[in-house]
Design a protein around this motif. Sequence first.
Motif, PDB file in Angstrom:
ATOM      1  N   ASP A   1       0.807  -1.213   0.000  1.00  0.00           N
ATOM      2  CA  ASP A   1       0.000   0.000   0.000  1.00  0.00           C
ATOM      3  C   ASP A   1       0.845   1.271   0.000  1.00  0.00           C
ATOM      4  OD1 ASP A   1       0.789  -0.806   2.515  1.00  0.00           O
ATOM      5  OD2 ASP A   1      -0.965  -0.038   3.531  1.00  0.00           O
TER       6      ASP A   1
ATOM      7  N   ARG B   1      -7.429  -9.334  -1.204  1.00  0.00           N
ATOM      8  CA  ARG B   1      -7.365  -8.147  -0.353  1.00  0.00           C
ATOM      9  C   ARG B   1      -8.530  -7.179  -0.560  1.00  0.00           C
ATOM     10  NH1 ARG B   1      -2.776  -6.704   2.376  1.00  0.00           N
ATOM     11  NH2 ARG B   1      -1.065  -8.189   2.277  1.00  0.00           N
ATOM     12  N   HIS B   2      -9.341  -7.396  -1.559  1.00  0.00           N
ATOM     13  CA  HIS B   2     -10.394  -6.432  -1.874  1.00  0.00           C
ATOM     14  C   HIS B   2     -11.763  -7.103  -1.841  1.00  0.00           C
ATOM     15  CE1 HIS B   2      -6.691  -4.768  -3.700  1.00  0.00           C
ATOM     16  NE2 HIS B   2      -7.180  -3.639  -3.247  1.00  0.00           N
ATOM     17  N   TRP B   3     -12.704  -6.416  -1.173  1.00  0.00           N
ATOM     18  CA  TRP B   3     -14.042  -6.938  -0.965  1.00  0.00           C
ATOM     19  C   TRP B   3     -15.055  -5.816  -1.176  1.00  0.00           C
ATOM     20  CZ3 TRP B   3     -14.563 -12.090   0.943  1.00  0.00           C
ATOM     21  CH2 TRP B   3     -13.348 -12.701   1.243  1.00  0.00           C
ATOM     22  N   ARG B   4     -16.287  -6.182  -1.443  1.00  0.00           N
ATOM     23  CA  ARG B   4     -17.381  -5.218  -1.466  1.00  0.00           C
ATOM     24  C   ARG B   4     -18.324  -5.561  -0.334  1.00  0.00           C
ATOM     25  NH1 ARG B   4     -20.404  -6.448  -5.730  1.00  0.00           N
ATOM     26  NH2 ARG B   4     -22.191  -7.142  -4.515  1.00  0.00           N
TER      27      ARG B   4
ATOM     28  N   ARG C   1     -16.372 -11.156  -2.291  1.00  0.00           N
ATOM     29  CA  ARG C   1     -14.925 -11.182  -2.513  1.00  0.00           C
ATOM     30  C   ARG C   1     -14.585 -10.712  -3.921  1.00  0.00           C
ATOM     31  NH1 ARG C   1     -10.661 -14.358  -4.446  1.00  0.00           N
ATOM     32  NH2 ARG C   1      -8.886 -14.597  -3.010  1.00  0.00           N
TER      33      ARG C   1
ATOM     34  N   ASP D   1     -16.302  -0.152  -0.744  1.00  0.00           N
ATOM     35  CA  ASP D   1     -15.163  -0.831  -1.355  1.00  0.00           C
ATOM     36  C   ASP D   1     -14.105  -1.000  -0.277  1.00  0.00           C
ATOM     37  OD1 ASP D   1     -16.269  -0.945  -3.934  1.00  0.00           O
ATOM     38  OD2 ASP D   1     -15.680   1.130  -4.315  1.00  0.00           O
TER      39      ASP D   1
ATOM     40  N   THR E   1     -10.622  -2.634   1.477  1.00  0.00           N
ATOM     41  CA  THR E   1      -9.289  -3.213   1.303  1.00  0.00           C
ATOM     42  C   THR E   1      -8.838  -3.786   2.638  1.00  0.00           C
ATOM     43  OG1 THR E   1      -8.691  -1.646  -0.438  1.00  0.00           O
ATOM     44  CG2 THR E   1      -6.890  -2.791   0.659  1.00  0.00           C
ATOM     45  N   TYR E   2      -8.450  -5.046   2.629  1.00  0.00           N
ATOM     46  CA  TYR E   2      -7.968  -5.715   3.834  1.00  0.00           C
ATOM     47  C   TYR E   2      -6.472  -5.444   3.967  1.00  0.00           C
ATOM     48  CZ  TYR E   2      -6.528  -9.689   6.769  1.00  0.00           C
ATOM     49  OH  TYR E   2      -5.981 -10.478   7.736  1.00  0.00           O
TER      50      TYR E   2
END
Length: 266
Positions: free
Chosen positions: A12, A187-190, A183, A207, A209-210
């Motif tokens: 990041d 690392r990205h989920w909604r 999923r 939106d 971000t893990y």
Amino acid sequence: MSELSGRLTTPDGWPVTGGTLTAVDATGVQQGRASSREDGGFVLDGLAGGSYTVIAAAAGHEPAARTIALVEGRATSLGVLELPKVGGDVLPAPGTWQIDPQHSSIQATALHLGLSRIHGRLRKFAGQIQVADPLENSSVEVVIDPASVDSDDETRDAHLRTADFLDTGVYPEIAYKSDGLVRIDARHWRLDGVLTLKGVSAAVPLDVTYRGTGPDLWGGTRAAFSATTEISRDDFAISWNQSVLAGVLAIGRTLRIDIDIQAVLG
């Protein structure tokens, strides 16, 4: 001789300080070694022309390696080497994770006069993340105190608490409750959910971000997330505005919401 430079960061974009860079030639012999600076930058010098594998390592991060060919007498940039944090791809363990408001933030940004942006934070909130197995069955609930709005201007904040905007005397809570998690990748989920603001409930997806999971200084386990979304003030009966030159609105109708969350496993 040749010089090789580059920069170590997390995925990041944060610099990795004190990382070790080792240049190994085609025969497996170490030919150079350096450490990354405070800004993540590094320089490996005194290298002869040829092919090298550069190995990057830092405490608490996964190692990375990259192969590059150097031309004798020429400075070459390796670019950015990303070192994921150890455990960064390990999903949070099932259980109840309490949001830590001291290490979390909720910020709203509005366009002012069609030119610049005004930022405000909601300082007081609480909530929890119920992590399930599978993760798609997880849920989130957050309650926010709208009277805690802080835009670094007391006069403006007092106006934001009135019926023109948040009407905190009538509606003392803002609530968000999720109703689905999708999923996108590791690392990205909604996060699908409903926001209740000023007595109006409407679907607002986030939106997400893990950022990873790891131990804290007090023997606990923490997970970090960031999230963004945009909402229309009109959808929540916050329609106050003033029109200035050429019909430009004093405050834009769209709000960008930026969220950073640390949560502690209970």
